[in-house]
Design an enzyme around this catalytic site. Structure first.
Site, PDB file in Angstrom:
ATOM      1  N   LYS A 161      21.622  36.735  53.385  1.00 14.17           N
ATOM      2  CA  LYS A 161      20.510  37.135  52.442  1.00 14.17           C
ATOM      3  C   LYS A 161      19.060  37.142  53.119  1.00 14.17           C
ATOM      4  CE  LYS A 161      22.935  35.326  48.721  1.00 14.17           C
ATOM      5  NZ  LYS A 161      23.425  36.682  48.093  1.00 14.17           N
ATOM      6  N   ASP A 168      29.106  33.165  56.053  1.00 11.95           N
ATOM      7  CA  ASP A 168      28.627  32.554  54.703  1.00 11.95           C
ATOM      8  C   ASP A 168      27.566  33.584  54.216  1.00 11.95           C
ATOM      9  OD1 ASP A 168      26.995  31.360  52.839  1.00 11.95           O
ATOM     10  OD2 ASP A 168      27.492  29.289  53.611  1.00 11.95           O
ATOM     11  N   HIS A 169      27.918  34.290  52.900  1.00 10.68           N
ATOM     12  CA  HIS A 169      27.071  35.373  52.797  1.00 10.68           C
ATOM     13  C   HIS A 169      25.709  35.008  52.326  1.00 10.68           C
ATOM     14  CE1 HIS A 169      28.698  34.445  48.770  1.00 10.68           C
ATOM     15  NE2 HIS A 169      27.731  34.911  48.349  1.00 10.68           N
ATOM     16  N   GLU A 203      24.296  30.191  38.099  1.00  9.51           N
ATOM     17  CA  GLU A 203      24.976  31.606  37.457  1.00  9.51           C
ATOM     18  C   GLU A 203      24.970  31.623  36.004  1.00  9.51           C
ATOM     19  OE1 GLU A 203      28.459  32.888  39.899  1.00  9.51           O
ATOM     20  OE2 GLU A 203      28.442  30.774  40.356  1.00  9.51           O
ATOM     21  N   HIS A 224      27.318  26.799  50.566  1.00  8.02           N
ATOM     22  CA  HIS A 224      25.863  27.633  50.738  1.00  8.02           C
ATOM     23  C   HIS A 224      24.774  26.634  50.567  1.00  8.02           C
ATOM     24  CE1 HIS A 224      28.705  30.909  50.100  1.00  8.02           C
ATOM     25  NE2 HIS A 224      28.980  30.783  48.897  1.00  8.02           N
ATOM     26  N   ARG A 246      50.035  43.611  51.869  1.00 10.57           N
ATOM     27  CA  ARG A 246      51.441  43.657  51.513  1.00 10.57           C
ATOM     28  C   ARG A 246      51.749  45.036  50.812  1.00 10.57           C
ATOM     29  NH1 ARG A 246      52.481  38.058  49.187  1.00 10.57           N
ATOM     30  NH2 ARG A 246      50.723  39.050  47.942  1.00 10.57           N
ATOM     31  N   ASP A 277      32.821  24.883  46.120  1.00 10.80           N
ATOM     32  CA  ASP A 277      32.488  26.211  46.281  1.00 10.80           C
ATOM     33  C   ASP A 277      31.030  26.365  46.476  1.00 10.80           C
ATOM     34  OD1 ASP A 277      33.678  28.791  45.644  1.00 10.80           O
ATOM     35  OD2 ASP A 277      32.494  28.949  43.906  1.00 10.80           O
TER      36      ASP A 277
HETATM   37  N1  NAP Z   1      36.197  37.901  45.835  1.00  8.19           N
HETATM   38  C1  NAP Z   1      34.971  37.285  45.957  1.00  8.19           C
HETATM   39  O1  NAP Z   1      33.870  37.572  45.474  1.00  8.19           O
HETATM   40  C2  NAP Z   1      34.955  36.414  47.030  1.00  8.19           C
HETATM   41  C3  NAP Z   1      33.657  35.945  47.469  1.00  8.19           C
HETATM   42  C4  NAP Z   1      33.574  34.926  48.608  1.00  8.19           C
HETATM   43  C5  NAP Z   1      34.658  34.655  49.206  1.00  8.19           C
HETATM   44  N2  NAP Z   1      35.898  35.145  48.942  1.00  8.19           N
HETATM   45  C6  NAP Z   1      36.868  34.881  49.724  1.00  8.19           C
HETATM   46  O2  NAP Z   1      37.528  36.173  50.391  1.00  8.19           O
HETATM   47  C7  NAP Z   1      38.926  35.697  50.270  1.00  8.19           C
HETATM   48  C8  NAP Z   1      39.784  37.031  49.570  1.00  8.19           C
HETATM   49  O3  NAP Z   1      39.238  36.893  48.194  1.00  8.19           O
HETATM   50  P1  NAP Z   1      39.629  37.750  47.114  1.00  8.19           P
HETATM   51  O4  NAP Z   1      38.862  37.474  46.071  1.00  8.19           O
HETATM   52  O5  NAP Z   1      39.686  39.147  47.708  1.00  8.19           O
HETATM   53  O6  NAP Z   1      41.129  37.649  46.842  1.00  8.19           O
HETATM   54  P2  NAP Z   1      42.378  38.561  46.361  1.00  8.19           P
HETATM   55  O7  NAP Z   1      41.730  39.738  45.536  1.00  8.19           O
HETATM   56  O8  NAP Z   1      43.125  37.634  45.617  1.00  8.19           O
HETATM   57  O9  NAP Z   1      42.882  39.474  47.678  1.00  8.19           O
HETATM   58  C9  NAP Z   1      43.693  38.733  48.576  1.00  8.19           C
HETATM   59  C10 NAP Z   1      44.293  40.007  49.549  1.00  8.19           C
HETATM   60  O10 NAP Z   1      45.198  39.271  50.197  1.00  8.19           O
HETATM   61  C11 NAP Z   1      46.069  40.046  50.297  1.00  8.19           C
HETATM   62  N3  NAP Z   1      47.443  39.420  50.733  1.00  8.19           N
HETATM   63  C12 NAP Z   1      47.778  38.274  50.200  1.00  8.19           C
HETATM   64  N4  NAP Z   1      49.012  37.719  50.800  1.00  8.19           N
HETATM   65  C13 NAP Z   1      48.886  38.466  51.960  1.00  8.19           C
HETATM   66  C14 NAP Z   1      49.861  38.407  53.053  1.00  8.19           C
HETATM   67  N5  NAP Z   1      50.787  37.420  53.025  1.00  8.19           N
HETATM   68  N6  NAP Z   1      49.504  39.307  53.956  1.00  8.19           N
HETATM   69  C15 NAP Z   1      48.968  40.367  54.058  1.00  8.19           C
HETATM   70  N7  NAP Z   1      47.880  40.345  52.863  1.00  8.19           N
HETATM   71  C16 NAP Z   1      47.936  39.637  51.845  1.00  8.19           C
HETATM   72  C17 NAP Z   1      46.530  40.631  49.095  1.00  8.19           C
HETATM   73  O11 NAP Z   1      47.150  42.072  48.759  1.00  8.19           O
HETATM   74  P3  NAP Z   1      48.676  42.087  48.405  1.00  8.19           P
HETATM   75  O12 NAP Z   1      49.121  41.467  47.583  1.00  8.19           O
HETATM   76  O13 NAP Z   1      48.817  43.642  48.433  1.00  8.19           O
HETATM   77  O14 NAP Z   1      49.383  41.460  49.859  1.00  8.19           O
HETATM   78  C18 NAP Z   1      45.118  41.185  48.688  1.00  8.19           C
HETATM   79  O15 NAP Z   1      44.671  42.317  49.344  1.00  8.19           O
HETATM   80  C19 NAP Z   1      39.262  34.450  49.821  1.00  8.19           C
HETATM   81  O16 NAP Z   1      39.196  33.417  50.729  1.00  8.19           O
HETATM   82  C20 NAP Z   1      37.997  34.145  48.983  1.00  8.19           C
HETATM   83  O17 NAP Z   1      37.975  32.634  48.916  1.00  8.19           O
HETATM   84  C21 NAP Z   1      35.851  35.970  47.720  1.00  8.19           C
END
Ligand code: NAP
Length: 507
Positions: A197, A192-193, A231, A257, A50, A252
């Site tokens: 691995k 599933d990362h 961890e 995993h 957004r 989680d």
């Molecule tokens: N971070 C990790 O290490 C990690 C690891 C494994 C899995 N995951 C999974 O990956 C996914 C993302 O995680 P994250 O940590 O990157 O989350 P995050 O940092 O909260 O990022 C979420 C993203 O979604 C965007 N967003 C939110 N609402 C939106 C909408 N209505 N339309 C378009 N974009 C929207 C946000 O940007 P705006 O606010 O600009 O819209 C932001 O770019 C999740 O499902 C999480 O469980 C994350």
């Protein structure tokens, strides 16, 4: 797993482009593939979220996040030309006219045609509306339509879905139905990362490219198996997320995993390395995972939560004091569980799984414990004998160790355990690639082997749901029950001690 199948031109649309995962993992993985020449020549990325950015602002934001990743200026400059951005809310159907138009522009500019990977890298509550909007906007145009001009290679649209994939069996099945209403199963990539691995993939090689391991990989020779994912960090800034409905170690880590690692470790040899054949064998293991009854839960699962503690010089605050966490939280930052896989091969062999935050060491490890010899010849030392073990270090220090008994040099028959070791870095003089790079490459090539089938996810939820139900209905009074920087609660040691076994703590 067809390594001969080169990637074809395509556009990757990342929903959640400004988020943590995209900056920390996805773009660096794509850059890595680009730098190795593993992306198709005609390739582009369109980030969608957004917040408003121009293409250049977005490129700058990505670069600023990790300048060392993109240190090669020339390489970065040419990669960044493939990186575009669109500001839009993917939960709103009206935003998709603009998204669709932007996709066409970028596809035309880079010659990527109609091949598109949609990557959902956003919070799980946005998955469903985004998928439905992709469908309603007719952005899955061709799929596997047989009347394509080139029948051999019709264009495709795929979708990658991040975890968490549901929060219980019903929500996972619902999300699968939503996906199936827009995409064929062959185009759905549930990521599933852990499956990306190297050492998890190496498990298949170890088992199925050698004759020395597979004959003993069963109930006749194995006493039990341990899978640990520990961890050292606590929840840090992710308290609110972790304390929410999809957080906790069971949801989680274990459900996602660790059960995947178990399935790869336990599956029968597939007839080929085609995705369908590999996943067929994994699904059989998921179906054979014994679903505990509600009443059995206290006997086979342990919930832990860390209190304040110390790791080296670093003081770690108690989980309940973390910002965003309920001060009376019952969330499991640690889970241990005894599982059974009811098949001919694994009947009666316990699989002990555990995962925790704020523990002594960061490690993901699989340990196979073998049964004692049928007759103890070295009687005087019998009580000192350690079980033969195969230790697979999934991360860090990737490698495999085999521990067996050897004779101590000199007179007399003294026996001591010794080790043979395969160290990944030493052997290949290289660090293993990041799991995301492997998986993104496979997705672009259309190889689903290392992605989860819907049945795997739904069975995995069923296997752990009784534990989650029991825990929800029965709050635990002694939380927090382990200090940060330790190996978890005493109850987890008792879980094994009652079976006359003990945890193998990674050294
Ligand atoms: N971070 C990790 O290490 C990690 C690891 C494994 C899995 N995951 C999974 O990956 C996914 C993302 O995680 P994250 O940590 O990157 O989350 P995050 O940092 O909260 O990022 C979420 C993203 O979604 C965007 N967003 C939110 N609402 C939106 C909408 N209505 N339309 C378009 N974009 C929207 C946000 O940007 P705006 O606010 O600009 O819209 C932001 O770019 C999740 O499902 C999480 O469980 C994350």
């Amino acid at each position: 797993m067809d390594s001969q199948n080169p990637p074809r031109q395509c556009l990757m649309v990342i929903f959640g482009a400004s988020g943590d995962l995209t900056k920390r993992k996805l773009i660096p993985a794509l850059f890595d593939l680009y730098a190795r020449g593993q992306l198709p020549e005609k390739f582009a990325i369109l980030g969608v979220s957004r917040t408003a950015f121009t293409d250049n602002e977005y490129r700058q934001k990505v670069h600023e996040f990790s300048p060392q990743t993109y240190a090669d200026k020339e390489q970065w400059k040419s990669f960044a030309d493939h990186l575009h951005y669109h500001a839009g809310d993917s939960t709103k159907l009206e935003a998709f006219a603009g998204i669709k138009q932007h996709i066409s522009q970028v596809a035309e500019a880079h010659g990527t045609g109609e091949n598109v990977v949609y990557y959902l890298s956003m919070a799980p509550q946005f998955f469903e509306p985004t998928i439905l909007n992709i469908g309603a906007s007719e952005m899955v145009t061709e799929g596997r339509r047989y009347c394509s001009i080139n029948r051999e290679k019709p264009p495709w649209q795929r979708i990658v879905v991040e975890k968490p994939f549901g929060s219980d069996p019903a929500s996972a099945a619902h999300l699968n139905d939503v996906l199936a209403s827009v995409f064929d199963e062959e185009e759905i990539y549930r990521i599933d990362h852990y499956l990306g691995k190297e050492l998890v993939q190496n498990l298949m090689v170890l088992r199925f490219a050698n004759t020395i391991f597979e004959p003993i990989w069963n109930r006749s020779y194995l006493d039990h198996v341990q899978i640990t994912a520990s961890e050292t960090v606590g929840v840090e800034s992710r308290g609110a997320y972790y304390d929410g409905p999809t957080g906790g170690a069971m949801r989680d880590m274990v459900q996602s995993h660790l059960l995947q690692v178990l399935a790869v470790m336990a599956m029968e040899p597939p007839v080929s390395l085609d995705a369908e054949d590999v996943r067929t064998e994994k699904i059989k293991i998921f179906k054979a995972m014994r679903v505990p009854s509600y009443d059995e839960v206290p006997e086979l699962a342990v919930r832990g939560q860390y209190g304040a503690g110390q790791l080296g010089d670093q003081a770690i605050e108690s989980y309940r004091e973390t910002q965003g966490v309920n001060p009376q939280s019952q969330t499991d930052t640690y889970t241990a569980m005894r599982m059974f896989v009811d098949t001919w091969r694994w009947g009666g062999v316990p699989f002990y799984l555990r995962s925790g935050k704020a523990m002594t060491k960061k490690s993901t490890q699989i340990v196979l414990y073998f049964k004692p010899t049928p007759h103890v010849l070295f009687r005087q030392l019998a009580h000192q004998h350690k079980a033969n073990q195969i230790v697979i270090n999934v991360q860090p220090d990737e490698g495999i160790r085999i521990r067996f008994e050897g004779k101590v040099p000199g007179h007399g028959m003294h026996v001591k355990d010794v080790e043979m070791e395969f160290d990944y870095e030493q052997q290949w003089n290289a660090k293993p690639p990041d799991g995301y790079a492997t998986l993104l490459y496979d997705c672009i090539r259309g190889d689903q082997t290392l992605f989860k089938h819907r049945d795997e996810i739904e069975c995995a939820w069923k296997a752990v749901q009784p534990v989650l139900d029991y825990w929800k209905a029965n709050p635990q009074e002694d939380l927090p029950n382990y200090a940060a920087g330790t190996w978890g609660p005493e109850a987890a040691d008792s879980l094994l001690a009652q079976d006359n076994r003990y945890w193998h703590n990674p050294e």
